[in-house]
Design a protein around this motif. Structure first.
Motif, PDB file in Angstrom:
ATOM      1  N   TRP A  27      40.113 -18.835  28.947  1.00 36.87           N
ATOM      2  CA  TRP A  27      38.995 -18.009  29.392  1.00 36.87           C
ATOM      3  C   TRP A  27      38.533 -18.372  30.793  1.00 36.87           C
ATOM      4  CZ3 TRP A  27      37.834 -13.543  27.394  1.00 36.87           C
ATOM      5  CH2 TRP A  27      38.198 -13.281  26.069  1.00 36.87           C
ATOM      6  N   ALA A  28      38.631 -19.657  31.155  1.00 33.47           N
ATOM      7  CA  ALA A  28      38.289 -20.041  32.526  1.00 33.47           C
ATOM      8  C   ALA A  28      39.213 -19.340  33.519  1.00 33.47           C
ATOM      9  CB  ALA A  28      38.391 -21.554  32.684  1.00 33.47           C
ATOM     10  N   PHE A  29      40.499 -19.239  33.170  1.00 32.36           N
ATOM     11  CA  PHE A  29      41.449 -18.552  34.052  1.00 32.36           C
ATOM     12  C   PHE A  29      41.166 -17.053  34.092  1.00 32.36           C
ATOM     13  CE2 PHE A  29      45.754 -16.708  34.865  1.00 32.36           C
ATOM     14  CZ  PHE A  29      45.867 -17.154  36.181  1.00 32.36           C
ATOM     15  N   LEU A  30      40.779 -16.474  32.961  1.00 33.02           N
ATOM     16  CA  LEU A  30      40.442 -15.050  32.939  1.00 33.02           C
ATOM     17  C   LEU A  30      39.226 -14.757  33.815  1.00 33.02           C
ATOM     18  CD1 LEU A  30      41.036 -14.156  29.181  1.00 33.02           C
ATOM     19  CD2 LEU A  30      42.367 -13.391  31.152  1.00 33.02           C
ATOM     20  N   TYR A  31      38.261 -15.664  33.822  1.00 29.02           N
ATOM     21  CA  TYR A  31      37.110 -15.495  34.711  1.00 29.02           C
ATOM     22  C   TYR A  31      37.554 -15.527  36.173  1.00 29.02           C
ATOM     23  CZ  TYR A  31      33.259 -15.590  31.359  1.00 29.02           C
ATOM     24  OH  TYR A  31      32.351 -15.268  30.369  1.00 29.02           O
ATOM     25  N   ARG A  32      38.491 -16.423  36.493  1.00 30.93           N
ATOM     26  CA  ARG A  32      39.017 -16.479  37.858  1.00 30.93           C
ATOM     27  C   ARG A  32      39.747 -15.190  38.220  1.00 30.93           C
ATOM     28  NH1 ARG A  32      36.598 -20.129  41.091  1.00 30.93           N
ATOM     29  NH2 ARG A  32      36.186 -22.039  39.914  1.00 30.93           N
ATOM     30  N   LEU A  33      40.511 -14.660  37.283  1.00 28.32           N
ATOM     31  CA  LEU A  33      41.213 -13.402  37.538  1.00 28.32           C
ATOM     32  C   LEU A  33      40.226 -12.260  37.749  1.00 28.32           C
ATOM     33  CD1 LEU A  33      44.217 -13.474  35.023  1.00 28.32           C
ATOM     34  CD2 LEU A  33      44.230 -13.941  37.476  1.00 28.32           C
ATOM     35  N   ALA A  34      39.152 -12.248  36.970  1.00 29.01           N
ATOM     36  CA  ALA A  34      38.136 -11.212  37.143  1.00 29.01           C
ATOM     37  C   ALA A  34      37.521 -11.275  38.535  1.00 29.01           C
ATOM     38  CB  ALA A  34      37.055 -11.367  36.077  1.00 29.01           C
ATOM     39  N   ALA A  35      37.306 -12.489  39.024  1.00 31.84           N
ATOM     40  CA  ALA A  35      36.770 -12.646  40.375  1.00 31.84           C
ATOM     41  C   ALA A  35      37.771 -12.160  41.416  1.00 31.84           C
ATOM     42  CB  ALA A  35      36.407 -14.108  40.626  1.00 31.84           C
ATOM     43  N   LEU A  36      39.065 -12.399  41.165  1.00 34.54           N
ATOM     44  CA  LEU A  36      40.093 -11.928  42.095  1.00 34.54           C
ATOM     45  C   LEU A  36      40.115 -10.405  42.186  1.00 34.54           C
ATOM     46  CD1 LEU A  36      43.217 -14.211  41.466  1.00 34.54           C
ATOM     47  CD2 LEU A  36      41.739 -14.150  43.483  1.00 34.54           C
ATOM     48  N   LEU A  37      39.891  -9.747  41.070  1.00 37.58           N
ATOM     49  CA  LEU A  37      39.879  -8.285  41.076  1.00 37.58           C
ATOM     50  C   LEU A  37      38.755  -7.752  41.952  1.00 37.58           C
ATOM     51  CD1 LEU A  37      40.607  -7.526  37.307  1.00 37.58           C
ATOM     52  CD2 LEU A  37      42.194  -7.410  39.241  1.00 37.58           C
ATOM     53  N   ASP A  38      37.660  -8.500  42.024  1.00 35.95           N
ATOM     54  CA  ASP A  38      36.541  -8.083  42.866  1.00 35.95           C
ATOM     55  C   ASP A  38      36.816  -8.369  44.340  1.00 35.95           C
ATOM     56  OD1 ASP A  38      35.090  -7.170  40.735  1.00 35.95           O
ATOM     57  OD2 ASP A  38      33.989  -9.041  40.433  1.00 35.95           O
ATOM     58  N   GLY A  51      45.267 -16.317  46.374  1.00 42.01           N
ATOM     59  CA  GLY A  51      44.101 -16.342  45.495  1.00 42.01           C
ATOM     60  C   GLY A  51      44.475 -16.695  44.071  1.00 42.01           C
ATOM     61  N   LEU A  52      45.628 -16.191  43.619  1.00 40.49           N
ATOM     62  CA  LEU A  52      46.096 -16.508  42.265  1.00 40.49           C
ATOM     63  C   LEU A  52      46.391 -17.999  42.132  1.00 40.49           C
ATOM     64  CD1 LEU A  52      46.987 -15.531  39.474  1.00 40.49           C
ATOM     65  CD2 LEU A  52      49.255 -15.093  40.437  1.00 40.49           C
ATOM     66  N   TRP A  53      47.058 -18.560  43.137  1.00 45.10           N
ATOM     67  CA  TRP A  53      47.365 -19.988  43.101  1.00 45.10           C
ATOM     68  C   TRP A  53      46.084 -20.826  43.131  1.00 45.10           C
ATOM     69  CZ3 TRP A  53      50.231 -23.481  41.395  1.00 45.10           C
ATOM     70  CH2 TRP A  53      50.314 -24.751  41.947  1.00 45.10           C
ATOM     71  N   ASP A  54      45.115 -20.384  43.908  1.00 47.96           N
ATOM     72  CA  ASP A  54      43.830 -21.075  43.957  1.00 47.96           C
ATOM     73  C   ASP A  54      43.134 -21.007  42.601  1.00 47.96           C
ATOM     74  OD1 ASP A  54      41.601 -22.335  45.621  1.00 47.96           O
ATOM     75  OD2 ASP A  54      40.582 -20.570  44.810  1.00 47.96           O
ATOM     76  N   ALA A  55      43.250 -19.869  41.934  1.00 40.74           N
ATOM     77  CA  ALA A  55      42.639 -19.728  40.611  1.00 40.74           C
ATOM     78  C   ALA A  55      43.272 -20.682  39.606  1.00 40.74           C
ATOM     79  CB  ALA A  55      42.782 -18.284  40.124  1.00 40.74           C
ATOM     80  N   VAL A  56      44.605 -20.822  39.684  1.00 43.78           N
ATOM     81  CA  VAL A  56      45.301 -21.751  38.795  1.00 43.78           C
ATOM     82  C   VAL A  56      44.835 -23.184  39.053  1.00 43.78           C
ATOM     83  CG1 VAL A  56      47.539 -22.744  38.199  1.00 43.78           C
ATOM     84  CG2 VAL A  56      47.319 -20.271  38.532  1.00 43.78           C
ATOM     85  N   LYS A  57      44.764 -23.585  40.321  1.00 46.40           N
ATOM     86  CA  LYS A  57      44.349 -24.940  40.659  1.00 46.40           C
ATOM     87  C   LYS A  57      42.933 -25.224  40.192  1.00 46.40           C
ATOM     88  CE  LYS A  57      45.234 -24.710  45.053  1.00 46.40           C
ATOM     89  NZ  LYS A  57      45.328 -25.144  46.483  1.00 46.40           N
ATOM     90  N   ARG A  58      42.035 -24.295  40.443  1.00 45.00           N
ATOM     91  CA  ARG A  58      40.636 -24.510  40.061  1.00 45.00           C
ATOM     92  C   ARG A  58      40.491 -24.590  38.540  1.00 45.00           C
ATOM     93  NH1 ARG A  58      36.768 -23.787  44.012  1.00 45.00           N
ATOM     94  NH2 ARG A  58      37.571 -23.070  46.031  1.00 45.00           N
ATOM     95  N   THR A  59      41.284 -23.816  37.829  1.00 47.66           N
ATOM     96  CA  THR A  59      41.231 -23.870  36.366  1.00 47.66           C
ATOM     97  C   THR A  59      41.716 -25.213  35.851  1.00 47.66           C
ATOM     98  OG1 THR A  59      41.585 -21.476  36.219  1.00 47.66           O
ATOM     99  CG2 THR A  59      42.011 -22.778  34.241  1.00 47.66           C
ATOM    100  N   VAL A  60      42.838 -25.685  36.388  1.00 49.69           N
ATOM    101  CA  VAL A  60      43.403 -26.963  35.958  1.00 49.69           C
ATOM    102  C   VAL A  60      42.471 -28.127  36.305  1.00 49.69           C
ATOM    103  CG1 VAL A  60      45.320 -28.572  36.307  1.00 49.69           C
ATOM    104  CG2 VAL A  60      45.767 -26.120  36.084  1.00 49.69           C
ATOM    105  N   LEU A  61      41.746 -28.001  37.406  1.00 52.26           N
ATOM    106  CA  LEU A  61      40.850 -29.062  37.854  1.00 52.26           C
ATOM    107  C   LEU A  61      39.445 -28.949  37.250  1.00 52.26           C
ATOM    108  CD1 LEU A  61      41.880 -29.220  41.634  1.00 52.26           C
ATOM    109  CD2 LEU A  61      42.462 -30.833  39.808  1.00 52.26           C
ATOM    110  N   PHE A  62      39.308 -28.151  36.197  1.00 49.55           N
ATOM    111  CA  PHE A  62      38.053 -28.030  35.445  1.00 49.55           C
ATOM    112  C   PHE A  62      36.920 -27.434  36.287  1.00 49.55           C
ATOM    113  CE2 PHE A  62      40.426 -31.186  33.106  1.00 49.55           C
ATOM    114  CZ  PHE A  62      40.156 -30.889  31.775  1.00 49.55           C
TER     115      PHE A  62
END
Length: 344
Positions: free
Chosen positions: A90-101, A108-119
């Protein structure tokens, strides 16, 4: 627990807790108004009584899990993987939702993955991080409660209330601000303090019936007065929101949670419609917690805001929308086997 073995009282508590979460996160818009304004009072009127939300969830966890044999293997092979899967997905889905905006890009996708993994997750996911810590301590807590007498458990709860509830609140006020060691050495951290709520839930489920219900009512009223009155007094004096008394690890929400949990759990019978609705809502509560901020932002883009005047009316309206949207999401997702097990 299976439907035929569910505790109706705990289902009622969990249902109230998830509604309280929605109220807190919608009332926040009104609390940004000038203290003393009509909308600010309306937001505080709704928001202050809802502050025991997270404590009630932890109390339910303790009441359910500390009455059974809990092993580290069970925690780390069953409970923990499910929490972690839901949290990261769900944390990754929230990041994806932000990317859509903001515009979808590979960077941006790679940044979303990193931020999700880093809590680096959504603000309300702090509950999941604290839940992981509480679950990690449950096998040790179970060893204690299995052999401890009632008085020994009360001693531990008293120690927790002093170091986890009172001291973190009192150090904000004179003359306690003068005593530096209170801040540095005797205060229990918020995450670890949640373990105390789990123990309190277990204690009330085991021994709460021997306590007269009027004491729970008094605790509830005292908690509401401290939460509402303390926040109002400090905010009006400072000219801006002061949330010391709104914190879940402060005396007001703790007393409110204790009183409400005790009143609900010691009630002998519940009407059949209440049992049916709260049993369903309690099962959906985790999913509602995970997704409600997504819907909150969607409604805001559509022009539906809990901060719209008058807040005393807009807050419950938006809460009902969030509850319906989150509940409907669960009704769909929990029918998908893997999703049901690991995501909701």
């Amino acid at each position: 627990m299976e439907a035929n073995t569910r505790d109706p009282g705990l289902d009622v508590v969990r249902s109230l807790a998830i509604v309280f979460v929605l109220v807190i996160h919608t009332a926040g818009a009104g609390l940004t108004q000038t203290p003393g304004s009509f909308d600010w009072w309306g937001a505080l009127l709704w928001g202050a009584p809802a502050r025991p939300a997270v404590p009630l969830f932890f109390m339910c966890s303790g009441a359910l899990m500390l009455c059974r044999d809990i092993t580290p293997r069970r925690i780390f092979t069953h409970n923990m993987p499910r929490i972690l899967c839901a949290m990261f997905a769900w944390a990754f889905l929230y990041r994806l939702a932000a990317l859509l905006d903001d515009g979808f890009t590979m960077a941006g996708l790679w940044d979303a993955v990193k931020r999700t993994v880093l809590f680096q997750h959504e603000f309300h996911f702090y509950y999941l991080h604290m839940l992981i810590l509480v679950y990690a301590f449950l096998p040790v807590a179970w060893v204690f409660v299995r052999s401890a007498s009632r008085r020994e458990l009360e001693y531990l709860l008293g120690l927790w209330m002093i170091t986890g509830i009172l001291i973190p609140t009192l150090i904000n006020f004179w003359p306690f601000t003068l005593v530096e060691p209170l801040e540095l050495r005797y205060k229990m951290g918020k995450a670890y303090s949640c373990i105390g709520y789990a123990l309190l839930g277990h204690y009330l489920r085991q021994y709460g019936g021997s306590i007269k219900r009027r004491w729970y009512a008094l605790a509830l009223l005292a908690g509401l007065a401290v939460t509402f009155g303390g926040c109002a007094a400090l905010s009006l004096r400072g000219g801006a929101l002061n949330d010391i008394f709104l914190e879940g690890m402060s005396p007001g929400p703790m007393l409110t949670a204790l009183g409400l949990f005790g009143l609900v759990i010691t009630r002998k019978e519940w009407p059949a419609p209440v049992v049916k609705v709260t049993g369903r809502l309690a099962r959906a509560s985790f999913c509602i917690y995970l997704v409600h901020v997504l819907f909150q932002r969607l409604f805001l883009r559509l022009g539906v805001s809990a901060g719209a005047s008058p807040c005393v009316l807009s807050i419950p309206f938006v809460c009902l929308l969030l509850l319906a949207a989150g509940w409907l999401t669960w009704e769909v997702l929990h029918r998908i086997p893997i999703v049901k097990t690991y995501l909701v």
